[in-house]
Design an enzyme around this catalytic site. Structure first.
Site, PDB file in Angstrom:
ATOM      1  N   TYR A 132       0.945  -1.169   0.228  1.00  0.00           N
ATOM      2  CA  TYR A 132       0.001   0.055   0.176  1.00  0.00           C
ATOM      3  C   TYR A 132       0.961   1.264   0.031  1.00  0.00           C
ATOM      4  O   TYR A 132       1.634   1.447   0.954  1.00  0.00           O
ATOM      5  CB  TYR A 132      -0.976  -0.085   1.275  1.00  0.00           C
ATOM      6  CG  TYR A 132      -1.662   1.117   1.328  1.00  0.00           C
ATOM      7  CD1 TYR A 132      -2.872   1.521   0.797  1.00  0.00           C
ATOM      8  CD2 TYR A 132      -1.630   2.180   2.315  1.00  0.00           C
ATOM      9  CE1 TYR A 132      -3.773   2.544   0.960  1.00  0.00           C
ATOM     10  CE2 TYR A 132      -2.278   3.226   2.518  1.00  0.00           C
ATOM     11  CZ  TYR A 132      -3.410   3.520   1.737  1.00  0.00           C
ATOM     12  OH  TYR A 132      -4.288   4.574   1.899  1.00  0.00           O
ATOM     13  N   ASN A 138       7.758  -2.048   2.648  1.00  0.00           N
ATOM     14  CA  ASN A 138       6.796  -0.976   3.093  1.00  0.00           C
ATOM     15  C   ASN A 138       6.157  -1.210   4.378  1.00  0.00           C
ATOM     16  O   ASN A 138       4.910  -0.994   4.757  1.00  0.00           O
ATOM     17  CB  ASN A 138       5.474  -0.952   2.033  1.00  0.00           C
ATOM     18  CG  ASN A 138       4.725   0.199   2.114  1.00  0.00           C
ATOM     19  OD1 ASN A 138       5.308   1.387   2.063  1.00  0.00           O
ATOM     20  ND2 ASN A 138       3.234  -0.182   2.241  1.00  0.00           N
ATOM     21  N   SER A 162       3.391  -3.315   4.351  1.00  0.00           N
ATOM     22  CA  SER A 162       3.443  -4.819   4.269  1.00  0.00           C
ATOM     23  C   SER A 162       4.803  -4.804   3.674  1.00  0.00           C
ATOM     24  O   SER A 162       5.470  -3.747   3.238  1.00  0.00           O
ATOM     25  CB  SER A 162       2.514  -5.023   3.232  1.00  0.00           C
ATOM     26  OG  SER A 162       1.255  -4.770   3.808  1.00  0.00           O
ATOM     27  N   SER A 212      -0.580  -5.757   8.484  1.00  0.00           N
ATOM     28  CA  SER A 212       0.186  -5.995   7.196  1.00  0.00           C
ATOM     29  C   SER A 212       0.126  -6.919   6.439  1.00  0.00           C
ATOM     30  O   SER A 212      -0.535  -8.242   6.837  1.00  0.00           O
ATOM     31  CB  SER A 212       1.723  -6.101   7.859  1.00  0.00           C
ATOM     32  OG  SER A 212       1.908  -7.220   8.856  1.00  0.00           O
ATOM     33  N   GLY A 213       0.647  -7.006   5.176  1.00  0.00           N
ATOM     34  CA  GLY A 213       0.631  -8.184   4.285  1.00  0.00           C
ATOM     35  C   GLY A 213       2.156  -8.474   3.792  1.00  0.00           C
ATOM     36  O   GLY A 213       2.924  -7.740   3.316  1.00  0.00           O
TER      37      GLY A 213
END
Length: 355
Positions: A134, A206, A236, A274-275
């Site tokens: 993102y 990120n 993420s 978070s991913g």
């Protein structure tokens, strides 16, 4: 290309022997390309990163792979098939969260046109891998500036050799530990059974908040607490690990898991929002697609009992890739909220910590 000094150039004492580029392109045949979109007057700071595991292939060929998600608030397409079949057969694109569909559309079109003969003659489906993080703090993400043509351009620009870092491609609008983050890469060479292999990583970093940041054991975030812009973890990280070693899909999944340790060395415990999604691939054992192969196929696989050096190499590559992404960063004004500046890390201060 970003010409700022990389982490090793600053005197940071990372362990391990790197490949000639200290980059994911140290994997023979693998290519990386970027489309970088920047227009501050329109609040545009985003892009697409493209990876071609078999950059010179004239038809789609299996790339053996294993995937692992540490925290799933993110996207990486194609992973259902990777987890079932242990391979994928297309490019990888990394972009922002709201551009996955357009990047996928572009990567699919690129596959159909690049492998035209295969798609005309076979009942084939294109399933590229597209991942995201993102960038809405620095980029007007809701305006969806990325188009399918930008993904195609990134794929067509892919080359071997040195890889740009920081605010390039999908990393353009990313923040890491509240410093300017983005794209980073690194590699390691290891010897097993008399053979030399390469393990390499590319990250889109990120993630993290400033107090968490540690670099090679030093609490850098606490030593450089100025100019914070986030209140909590909202980002993420995508990690692509690649090797030229003949690893099975199961072994590659085990390697992918070790990306988490490399990120953890930087201090992040990961946040709920978070991913953190990782993919490990091997370009060894090149074959044609299953429907084009004979009934009996053979592959060479490295003994799973000898994987420890690969685990360490993966950890070290990811750790260094994240730091390379940070040291490449430059001051960047925010979009939401307006009026802030995401600072590039002071590399002179950072270097002094290790003198």
């Amino acid at each position: 290309m970003n010409v700022k000094p990389r982490a090793r150039d600053l005197g940071l004492p990372f362990n391990g022997e790197t490949g000639p580029y200290n980059a994911i392109t140290d994997i023979k045949g693998l290519k990386v390309g970027f489309t970088t979109l920047t227009d501050q007057s329109r609040n545009i700071r985003t892009g697409v990163t493209a990876i071609l595991p078999r950059g010179d292939a004239s038809e789609p060929k299996p790339v053996w792979a294993g995937q692992y998600a540490l925290n799933g608030n993110g996207e990486m397409t194609g992973t259902h098939w990777i987890n079932d079949a242990g391979y994928f057969a297309g490019p990888i694109c990394i972009t922002n969260t709201h551009s996955v569909g357009m990047a996928h559309h572009g990567a699919t079109r690129w596959m159909i046109e690049t492998y035209e003969d295969y798609f005309c003659k076979e009942h084939a489906s294109a399933m590229p891998v597209v991942a995201e993080t993102y960038d809405g703090v620095l980029n007007d993400i809701n305006s969806q500036h990325v188009t399918s043509e930008h993904a195609i351009a990134a794929l067509n620009s892919a080359t071997s050799g040195p890889v740009a870092e920081g605010a390039v491609g999908g990393g353009n609008g990313m923040i890491c530990y509240e410093f300017k983050g983005g794209t980073g890469t690194a590699s390691r060479r290891i010897e097993i059974g008399g053979e030399t292999y390469t393990v390499a990583a590319l990250v889109q970093a990120n993630h993290g908040i400033r107090p968490w940041l540690n670099i090679l054991g030093k609490p850098v975030g606490k030593m450089m607490p100025e100019d914070r812009i986030l209140e909590q973890e909202t980002g993420s990280i995508i990690v692509i690990l690649a090797t030229d070693a003949p690893l099975s899909a199961l072994s590659l999944r085990q390697v992918a898991k070790r990306a988490a340790i490399g990120i953890g060395r930087g201090g992040s415990p990961w946040g709920n929002n978070s991913g953190d999604i990782f993919l490990a691939l091997s370009v060894a054992n090149e074959q044609r697609m299953p429907q084009m192969e004979t009934a009996l196929t053979t592959r060479t696989e490295l003994n799973m009992g000898l994987l420890d050096p690969f685990y360490l190499a993966a950890v070290e590559c990811v750790e260094e890739s994240v730091v390379n992404a940070i040291v490449a960063g430059e001051d960047t004004p925010s979009f939401k909220p307006e009026g802030l500046v995401c600072k590039g890390i002071d590399t002179t201060r950072l270097s002094a910590l290790f003198c």
